[in-house]
Scaffold this active site. Sequence first.
Site, PDB file in Angstrom:
ATOM      1  N   ARG A  83       0.854  -1.187   0.000  1.00 49.47           N
ATOM      2  CA  ARG A  83       0.000   0.000   0.000  1.00 49.47           C
ATOM      3  C   ARG A  83       0.893   1.242   0.000  1.00 49.47           C
ATOM      4  O   ARG A  83       1.779   1.371   0.851  1.00 49.47           O
ATOM      5  CB  ARG A  83      -0.896  -0.010   1.254  1.00 49.47           C
ATOM      6  CG  ARG A  83      -1.644   1.279   1.503  1.00 49.47           C
ATOM      7  CD  ARG A  83      -2.550   1.178   2.731  1.00 49.47           C
ATOM      8  NE  ARG A  83      -3.273   2.419   2.924  1.00 49.47           N
ATOM      9  CZ  ARG A  83      -3.049   3.294   3.909  1.00 49.47           C
ATOM     10  NH1 ARG A  83      -2.123   3.060   4.825  1.00 49.47           N
ATOM     11  NH2 ARG A  83      -3.754   4.409   3.983  1.00 49.47           N
ATOM     12  N   HIS A 127      -2.807  11.031   0.864  1.00 46.05           N
ATOM     13  CA  HIS A 127      -2.199  10.802   2.182  1.00 46.05           C
ATOM     14  C   HIS A 127      -1.489  12.102   2.587  1.00 46.05           C
ATOM     15  O   HIS A 127      -0.284  12.136   2.794  1.00 46.05           O
ATOM     16  CB  HIS A 127      -1.262   9.594   2.136  1.00 46.05           C
ATOM     17  CG  HIS A 127      -0.944   8.990   3.480  1.00 46.05           C
ATOM     18  ND1 HIS A 127      -1.071   7.654   3.741  1.00 46.05           N
ATOM     19  CD2 HIS A 127      -0.503   9.547   4.633  1.00 46.05           C
ATOM     20  CE1 HIS A 127      -0.717   7.401   5.005  1.00 46.05           C
ATOM     21  NE2 HIS A 127      -0.359   8.541   5.559  1.00 46.05           N
ATOM     22  N   GLU A 172      -7.271   8.564   6.530  1.00 45.51           N
ATOM     23  CA  GLU A 172      -7.503   9.177   7.828  1.00 45.51           C
ATOM     24  C   GLU A 172      -8.109  10.574   7.805  1.00 45.51           C
ATOM     25  O   GLU A 172      -7.462  11.559   8.204  1.00 45.51           O
ATOM     26  CB  GLU A 172      -6.198   9.202   8.631  1.00 45.51           C
ATOM     27  CG  GLU A 172      -5.568   7.835   8.798  1.00 45.51           C
ATOM     28  CD  GLU A 172      -4.399   7.807   9.777  1.00 45.51           C
ATOM     29  OE1 GLU A 172      -3.853   8.876  10.083  1.00 45.51           O
ATOM     30  OE2 GLU A 172      -4.048   6.711  10.248  1.00 45.51           O
ATOM     31  N   ASN A 299      -7.048   1.961  10.190  1.00 47.80           N
ATOM     32  CA  ASN A 299      -5.721   2.110  10.782  1.00 47.80           C
ATOM     33  C   ASN A 299      -5.879   2.085  12.285  1.00 47.80           C
ATOM     34  O   ASN A 299      -6.611   2.900  12.859  1.00 47.80           O
ATOM     35  CB  ASN A 299      -5.082   3.431  10.352  1.00 47.80           C
ATOM     36  CG  ASN A 299      -4.847   3.488   8.852  1.00 47.80           C
ATOM     37  OD1 ASN A 299      -4.957   2.472   8.146  1.00 47.80           O
ATOM     38  ND2 ASN A 299      -4.529   4.666   8.338  1.00 47.80           N
ATOM     39  N   TYR A 301      -3.796   1.814  16.004  1.00 47.64           N
ATOM     40  CA  TYR A 301      -2.534   1.854  16.744  1.00 47.64           C
ATOM     41  C   TYR A 301      -2.722   1.649  18.244  1.00 47.64           C
ATOM     42  O   TYR A 301      -1.938   0.991  18.897  1.00 47.64           O
ATOM     43  CB  TYR A 301      -1.811   3.182  16.505  1.00 47.64           C
ATOM     44  CG  TYR A 301      -1.257   3.285  15.105  1.00 47.64           C
ATOM     45  CD1 TYR A 301      -0.023   2.716  14.804  1.00 47.64           C
ATOM     46  CD2 TYR A 301      -1.975   3.896  14.084  1.00 47.64           C
ATOM     47  CE1 TYR A 301       0.488   2.771  13.514  1.00 47.64           C
ATOM     48  CE2 TYR A 301      -1.471   3.952  12.787  1.00 47.64           C
ATOM     49  CZ  TYR A 301      -0.239   3.379  12.522  1.00 47.64           C
ATOM     50  OH  TYR A 301       0.260   3.422  11.251  1.00 47.64           O
ATOM     51  N   GLU A 351      -3.281  -0.081   8.330  1.00 49.12           N
ATOM     52  CA  GLU A 351      -2.084   0.288   9.079  1.00 49.12           C
ATOM     53  C   GLU A 351      -2.180  -0.285  10.482  1.00 49.12           C
ATOM     54  O   GLU A 351      -3.214  -0.173  11.137  1.00 49.12           O
ATOM     55  CB  GLU A 351      -1.920   1.817   9.232  1.00 49.12           C
ATOM     56  CG  GLU A 351      -1.513   2.526   7.984  1.00 49.12           C
ATOM     57  CD  GLU A 351      -1.348   4.031   8.180  1.00 49.12           C
ATOM     58  OE1 GLU A 351      -1.067   4.484   9.310  1.00 49.12           O
ATOM     59  OE2 GLU A 351      -1.525   4.754   7.183  1.00 49.12           O
TER      60      GLU A 351
HETATM   61  C1  PNW Z   1      -0.990   7.578  10.759  1.00 54.69           C
HETATM   62  N1  PNW Z   1      -2.840  10.629  16.154  1.00 54.69           N
HETATM   63  O1  PNW Z   1      -0.911   8.842  11.333  1.00 54.69           O
HETATM   64  C2  PNW Z   1      -0.615   7.836   9.320  1.00 54.69           C
HETATM   65  O2  PNW Z   1      -1.508   7.288   8.388  1.00 54.69           O
HETATM   66  C3  PNW Z   1       0.797   7.481   8.990  1.00 54.69           C
HETATM   67  O3  PNW Z   1       1.210   8.270   7.907  1.00 54.69           O
HETATM   68  C4  PNW Z   1       1.682   7.620  10.219  1.00 54.69           C
HETATM   69  O4  PNW Z   1       3.029   7.473   9.921  1.00 54.69           O
HETATM   70  C5  PNW Z   1       1.204   6.596  11.214  1.00 54.69           C
HETATM   71  O5  PNW Z   1      -0.179   6.728  11.495  1.00 54.69           O
HETATM   72  C6  PNW Z   1       1.965   6.623  12.530  1.00 54.69           C
HETATM   73  O6  PNW Z   1       1.744   7.820  13.198  1.00 54.69           O
HETATM   74  C7  PNW Z   1      -1.423   9.203  12.535  1.00 54.69           C
HETATM   75  O7  PNW Z   1      -2.262  11.621  16.683  1.00 54.69           O
HETATM   76  C8  PNW Z   1      -0.798  10.274  13.153  1.00 54.69           C
HETATM   77  O8  PNW Z   1      -3.828  10.077  16.693  1.00 54.69           O
HETATM   78  C9  PNW Z   1      -1.271  10.743  14.341  1.00 54.69           C
HETATM   79  C10 PNW Z   1      -2.384  10.145  14.920  1.00 54.69           C
HETATM   80  C11 PNW Z   1      -3.019   9.076  14.310  1.00 54.69           C
HETATM   81  C12 PNW Z   1      -2.518   8.603  13.103  1.00 54.69           C
END
Ligand code: PNW
Length: 442
Positions: A83, A127, A172, A299, A301, A351
């Site tokens: 991707r 993006h 996002e 995505n 995390y 992601e």
């Molecule tokens: C995503 N937050 O970004 C992006 O899609 C990527 O480009 C990035 O490298 C990756 O996650 C890791 O950060 C985010 O603050 C950045 O909640 C910040 C947030 C969430 C996603």
Amino acid sequence: IQKISAEGMPQFPKGFVWGTATSSFQIEGAAFEDGRSPSIWDTFCATDGKIIDGTNGDVACDHYHLWEQDLDLIKSLGVQAYRFSIAWPRIIPTGKGEVNQKGLDFYERIVDGLIERGIEPHVTLYHWDLPQCLQDIGGWENRDVAYYFADYCAVVADRLGSRVKSYATFNEPWCVSILSNELGHHAPGKFDRKAALAVAHHLHLAHGLALQRLRAMNLTSQLGIVLNLTPAYPATESEADKAEAWLADGKGNRWFLDPILKGSYPQDVWDHYSEDVRPTVLPGDLELASQPIDFMGINYYTRSFVSTEDKKLPENTEYTDMGWEVYPSGLSDLLIRLNGDYNLPDLYITENGAAYPDVVAEDGHVHDEGRVNYLREHFKAAHQTIEAGVPLKGYFVWSLMDNFEWAFGYSKRFGVVYVDYESQKRILKDSALWYQDFLKQQ
Ligand code: PNW
């Protein structure tokens, strides 16, 4: 050796797609080459105090030049899919109007290079690198930009066509709207809730307009969108904390899910926002936004932990280098809940990954045990959701390689491949070796 063995992992269904992901601004560099115009991120990087280490995307991983060896690297992992995103300022440097063939040529080389290597190309059309010239006319706050976006998408799809396995309109929308325009962390760096909600609405519209255009082209590619979702958990069982968590879920998740999957904004959040910040919704906008999609990318995390009182933190837990809690069951809770609340298309985790302060050891390897552990536990959580009936079809690890981590510059490393920014040498971390081993056993 023990550390990098993926023995004992669950078997995913046949045809489940494993991949890895990147984005244009974070890896390409070559900021001034072949007709690319500046994006809002070039401007943001040039603004004092916005990027923690004062860096920019001028060179990044130099992927624009090293793309061939990078495609070989992807191949060496044993993944079926990759991707990546397309930089609008390379394709239409003036934002609207004239097309830059050299920009299209670059992405065509990537697509063909992937296919030659037996890897499926998955494209993200936006993006975050908006042409600066469009920001100069208001950026996503300007409704016209949604129409320019649809034109740009049609130009890309006209050249790359059905060779691309999937097209996602946006990566996002929460980050593009709220994080960038209300919280000020990302380009264009505004602190204005009304602007942020106007942006979010225009993204929903732009998604719909682009989808309509791409549908009319009769591609065999899957069409969809990628959302970042952060499930919100109340810190205590109190009614106040539960209500606060539901509101956080509404602002961060449902504000973006509902227009796409239900054709409406969530009423509770709409009522929560005062009239002077609510977006202007014209007749037909939400019908456009909620056209059927073939897939939704998610995505994931971490979770958020919500309390009405002073900062409560979860106990006995681990944090990554971003300060994000490692919480694998947040992924399964989230997907299972979505499957109950919505009529879902196919889902992909587009992601998932973690930042750790990786270093090259004496033996020349990068022993990123934390990341191996992170991926292992999240893969298991994903597998559980399939058993629970969630239509999860694939998983892309963020990221292929260390890269420009937005406001954190090069200070955070998310790659399964280590990048030495002086020599541009790539080294497979232990997590990449673990992923290879896992894929061999699938
Ligand atoms: C995503 N937050 O970004 C992006 O899609 C990527 O480009 C990035 O490298 C990756 O996650 C890791 O950060 C985010 O603050 C950045 O909640 C910040 C947030 C969430 C996603």
